[in-house]
Design a protein around this motif. Structure first.
Motif, mmCIF file in Angstrom:
data_model
loop_
_atom_site.group_PDB
_atom_site.id
_atom_site.type_symbol
_atom_site.label_atom_id
_atom_site.label_comp_id
_atom_site.label_asym_id
_atom_site.label_seq_id
_atom_site.Cartn_x
_atom_site.Cartn_y
_atom_site.Cartn_z
ATOM 1 N N TYR A 246 0.881 -1.161 0.000
ATOM 2 C CA TYR A 246 0.000 0.000 0.000
ATOM 3 C C TYR A 246 0.917 1.208 0.000
ATOM 4 C CZ TYR A 246 -3.341 3.480 1.548
ATOM 5 O OH TYR A 246 -4.132 4.596 1.637
ATOM 6 N N PRO A 247 0.663 2.226 -0.711
ATOM 7 C CA PRO A 247 -0.455 2.614 -1.553
ATOM 8 C C PRO A 247 -0.143 2.526 -3.034
ATOM 9 C CG PRO A 247 0.736 4.576 -0.920
ATOM 10 C CD PRO A 247 1.497 3.394 -0.368
ATOM 11 N N HIS A 248 0.695 1.585 -3.446
ATOM 12 C CA HIS A 248 1.108 1.497 -4.852
ATOM 13 C C HIS A 248 -0.086 1.267 -5.784
ATOM 14 C CE1 HIS A 248 5.594 0.570 -3.994
ATOM 15 N NE2 HIS A 248 5.114 1.482 -3.201
ATOM 16 N N LYS B 173 -11.933 6.857 -0.814
ATOM 17 C CA LYS B 173 -10.924 5.795 -0.669
ATOM 18 C C LYS B 173 -9.807 5.949 -1.701
ATOM 19 C CE LYS B 173 -13.631 2.172 1.491
ATOM 20 N NZ LYS B 173 -14.113 0.791 1.403
ATOM 21 N N ARG C 26 -5.779 6.939 -1.119
ATOM 22 C CA ARG C 26 -4.674 6.140 -1.669
ATOM 23 C C ARG C 26 -3.745 7.002 -2.518
ATOM 24 N NH1 ARG C 26 -5.922 1.427 -5.567
ATOM 25 N NH2 ARG C 26 -3.828 0.838 -6.122
ATOM 26 N N ASP D 278 -1.779 9.218 -0.136
ATOM 27 C CA ASP D 278 -0.743 8.459 0.562
ATOM 28 C C ASP D 278 0.420 8.114 -0.372
ATOM 29 O OD1 ASP D 278 -2.330 8.673 2.785
ATOM 30 O OD2 ASP D 278 -2.997 6.584 2.759
#
Length: 180
Positions: free
Chosen positions: A60-62, A100, A104, A107
């Motif tokens: 996360y957050p790739h 959401k 992402r 981030d």
């Protein structure tokens, strides 16, 4: 600093680079000595952290490459403008429509920006706790112990039992006989 990345990342198009740099500069305004995204080539760094479409995302957050390009093309068109307030309105709308995905993206931007070696160095030089900062995603721990604990035990619970005093559980013996 940052970990991983792909050696052969798919480069962002000129249009995507403009949107990405505007996204970063809107989320993290370049002020008080903090560099803008284009000055530290953050778009090139981002391309190294985009996961190829045929690979699994493990951190996360790739993002997968086409997923991220789709975000830049479809979710953030207002970021193409030069007007700061227009970009803020566009990001606010994006956050309200898809919180959401916005989280992402935010981030991912923070991961890239605050993990960039130039920004890590600025944090080390210009912030109160900077000398102990080792970059994202996690610090490497304390460089020295905080307190000398001496020889006293850290807890008064438990007891030491010598190995020779330990007997095997009856279940282990039954299992050994069953396997024979």
């Amino acid at each position: 600093m940052m970990h991983g990345g792909y050696a052969e990342g798919q480069q962002l198009s000129d249009s995507n680079r403009i949107v990405f740099n505007a996204l970063v500069d809107t989320l993290i305004p370049p002020e008080d000595g903090w560099p803008p995204a284009r000055e530290i080539s953050l778009a090139e760094l981002a391309s190294r952290y985009l996961v190829p479409d045929d690979s699994e995302i493990s951190f996360y957050p790739h993002f997968r490459t086409t997923e991220f390009f789709s975000v830049l093309d479809e979710e953030a068109p207002e970021l193409r403008g030069e007007n700061d307030s227009q970009r803020v309105v566009g990001l606010t709308r994006f956050e309200a429509i898809n919180p959401k995905l916005f989280s992402r993206v935010r981030d991912f931007v923070y991961y890239l920006y605050y993990g960039h070696p130039d920004v890590v160095e600025l944090i080390r030089q210009h912030t109160k706790y900077g000398p102990g900062f080792h970059g994202r995603p996690q610090p490497i721990g304390y460089e020295a112990v905080l307190e000398n604990w001496g020889t006293r035990p850290l807890t008064n619970r438990g007891a030491f039992i010598p190995t020779d005093s330990i007997f095997r559980a009856p279940q282990a013996a039954q299992k050994d006989r069953a396997n024979s």
